[in-house]
Design a protein around this motif. Structure first.
Motif, short mmCIF file in Angstrom:
data_model
loop_
_atom_site.label_atom_id
_atom_site.label_comp_id
_atom_site.label_asym_id
_atom_site.label_seq_id
_atom_site.Cartn_x
_atom_site.Cartn_y
_atom_site.Cartn_z
N VAL A 2 62.46 102.63 -22.96
CA VAL A 2 61.87 101.70 -22.01
C VAL A 2 61.61 100.38 -22.72
N ASP A 3 62.17 99.30 -22.15
CA ASP A 3 61.99 97.96 -22.72
C ASP A 3 60.95 97.21 -21.92
N ALA A 4 60.10 96.46 -22.59
CA ALA A 4 59.09 95.65 -21.93
C ALA A 4 59.64 94.25 -21.66
N CYS A 5 59.20 93.66 -20.53
CA CYS A 5 59.49 92.26 -20.26
C CYS A 5 58.33 91.72 -19.43
N ASP A 6 58.17 90.43 -19.43
CA ASP A 6 57.06 89.86 -18.68
C ASP A 6 57.34 89.83 -17.18
N THR A 150 65.81 101.05 -18.57
CA THR A 150 64.54 101.04 -17.87
C THR A 150 63.69 99.91 -18.41
N LEU A 151 63.16 99.09 -17.50
CA LEU A 151 62.28 97.99 -17.89
C LEU A 151 60.86 98.29 -17.44
N ARG A 152 59.90 97.77 -18.22
CA ARG A 152 58.50 97.87 -17.86
C ARG A 152 57.95 96.44 -17.73
N PRO A 153 58.15 95.81 -16.56
CA PRO A 153 57.72 94.43 -16.40
C PRO A 153 56.24 94.32 -16.06
N THR A 154 55.64 93.23 -16.46
CA THR A 154 54.27 92.94 -16.03
C THR A 154 54.26 92.47 -14.59
N TRP A 155 55.29 91.71 -14.22
CA TRP A 155 55.43 91.21 -12.86
C TRP A 155 56.85 91.49 -12.35
N VAL A 156 56.95 91.78 -11.06
CA VAL A 156 58.24 91.93 -10.39
C VAL A 156 58.32 90.90 -9.27
#
Length: 370
Positions: A2-6, A150-156
Motif C-alpha cells: 500500500v502506497d501513501a499519497c496526499d 493500492t493507494l492510501r490517500p488523505t483526500w480523494v
C-alpha cells in the motif's frame, strides 16, 4: 503493498486535471491522477464561455491555450421563442470571446501541464476497489497490463464524470432532473464558408445546434427526448435529415457549403446532481458533482471553477493554505442553481409548441426550498 499519497484524483478530464494542477500550484502535496483512457476522447461542439481564459490563466495555461488553434467564437445566432433570428455577441465583452474547443488538444495540454507541475498522471489506469484500513481510505488501481496497486490517500477527488464512482460508494445519491439525447453529425468542410457564430434553433422535436470546429469541421446536432433517437436514426437518419432541411436557420446555413459527413451518432445528455458533493476526506468536481444541459454552455467553465474551489478547500484542510470564506458545497450548489435558472428561463421562453412532448415536458417546475 500500500502506497501513501496526499490526494488521489479519480478521472483525468478537465475538472480532475485542473484540480490536480491547482493543488500543485498551491501546495507541495503529492497528487496522483488515475485516468482509465490512454488518450483523450474526441468530443464535439464543446465551448468555453467568455471569462474562461481567466480560469486557465490561474493554471498557467492561457498563453498555451491561445496558441493551440482553438476557434474563437464571436457570439451566437438563434431562432428561439419566435420565427426571427436573434443575435448575441462577445465583441464588446471585456472578458473576451468564447471558444470552440478541439477537446483532444485541450485535454492533452492539461495533461502536459499537470505532469510539468509534478502531478503523477497515470493513464490506462482504472479504479476498481475502495475500502478502509486502519481508519484510512484505500483505493485499488488496475493499470496497464493488469498491474494492480493500492493507494492510501488523505483526500480523494471524484472527477469520474456522471457515474460519480467514488462518491456513490460513500453513500451519495445522484438525482436526475432530465435525460436527453444528442443525435449528431460531424463533417469536414470541403467548400464554402460557415459562420464562426454558434447557431441554435428550436423546433417541435427539440433544438438544433451547429458550429464550426477547429480544423474546418462542422458539428450539427439535434437535442431531443431519448425516446426519439431510434426514429431519428432509422433508415440512415432519414427523419434527422428531413428535420434539418426544414429548419429556417441552420438548414440554409449548411446549404451554402459542401460537406463530407460521417455517420450519425448519439450522445446522452443528462441533467443531474449529487445530493452531497463532500464527505470525510473526499469531494466531487465537474460532472461527478453535477451535469449540465448544454443549452446553457457553461459545463466546462463551471468544471474549472469547481476545480479551483476544490484545490483551495483541500489546501486549507491540509494546513497548506488559508481557509476560504465559503464552503465548497455552497459554491457548487450556487453554480448548479444558476444553471437551473438559466435553463428554465430558456425553455420557458419557447412556447410555440406547448402540446409537443419535448416542450411540454420542460415547462419549468417549482423547486422546493432547502
Amino acid at each position: 503493498m500500500v502506497d501513501a499519497c496526499d490526494v488521489l484524483v479519480i478521472g483525468g478530464g478537465p475538472a480532475g486535471l485542473a484540480t490536480a494542477i491547482g493543488l500543485r500550484a498551491r501546495t507541495d502535496l503529492t497528487v496522483v491522477v488515475a485516468e482509465d483512457r490512454t488518450s483523450p476522447t474526441e468530443r464535439f461542439g464543446e465551448t468555453l464561455t467568455p471569462g474562461a481564459l481567466a480560469a486557465l490563466d490561474r493554471l498557467g495555461l492561457a498563453d498555451a491555450f491561445r496558441a493551440d488553434g482553438h476557434l474563437s467564437c464571436p457570439g451566437g445566432i438563434s431562432v428561439w421563442g419566435g420565427p426571427r433570428p436573434g443575435h448575441s455577441d462577445h465583441l464588446l465583452d471585456p472578458r473576451g470571446p468564447a471558444w470552440h474547443l478541439d477537446r483532444r488538444r485541450f485535454e492533452t495540454r492539461l495533461r502536459a501541464r499537470a505532469a510539468q507541475v509534478g502531478v503523477d498522471v497515470r493513464t490506462g489506469t482504472r479504479v476498481v476497489t475502495t475500502g478502509q484500513e486502519s481508519g484510512r481510505t484505500t483505493v485499488g488501481l488496475r493499470g496497464p497490463a493488469g498491474r494492480s496497486t493500492t493507494l492510501r490517500p488523505t483526500w480523494v477527488v471524484d472527477a469520474s464524470g456522471g457515474g460519480s464512482w467514488f462518491a456513490r460508494r460513500q453513500g451519495a445519491v445522484r438525482h436526475t432532473r432530465d435525460r436527453l439525447v444528442a443525435v449528431l453529425r460531424l463533417a469536414d468542410l470541403e467548400a464554402g464558408t460557415f459562420t464562426a457564430q454558434t447557431a441554435v434553433e428550436a423546433t417541435p422535436t427539440g433544438w438544433w445546434y451547429g458550429s464550426k470546429l477547429p480544423g474546418s469541421r462542422i458539428v450539427t446536432a439535434l437535442v431531443a427526448d431519448r425516446g426519439a433517437a431510434a426514429d431519428l436514426l432509422r433508415g440512415g437518419g432519414r427523419r434527422w435529415h428531413e428535420e434539418l432541411a426544414a429548419t429556417t436557420l441552420l438548414g440554409p446555413l449548411l446549404a451554402r457549403v459542401r460537406l463530407r459527413g460521417e455517420p450519425l451518432r448519439c450522445r446522452p445528455v443528462t441533467v443531474s446532481r449529487l445530493d452531497r458533493v463532500t464527505g470525510s476526506g473526499w469531494l466531487a468536481v465537474g460532472d461527478a458533482a453535477s451535469e449540465r444541459d448544454p443549452i446553457t454552455g457553461c459545463g466546462i467553465h463551471d468544471a474549472l471553477l469547481d476545480a479551483a474551489d476544490a484545490a483551495w478547500t483541500i489546501a486549507a484542510a491540509t494546513g497548506a493554505g488559508g481557509q476560504p470564506p465559503w464552503r465548497y458545497e455552497d459554491r457548487v450548489e450556487a453554480r448548479f442553481e444558476n444553471h437551473r435558472q438559466t435553463r428554465d428561463a430558456l425553455y420557458a421562453a419557447e412556447r410555440r409548441w406547448p402540446a409537443e412532448a419535448f416542450w411540454a415536458a420542460r415547462v419549468p417546475r417549482p423547486v422546493a426550498a432547502t
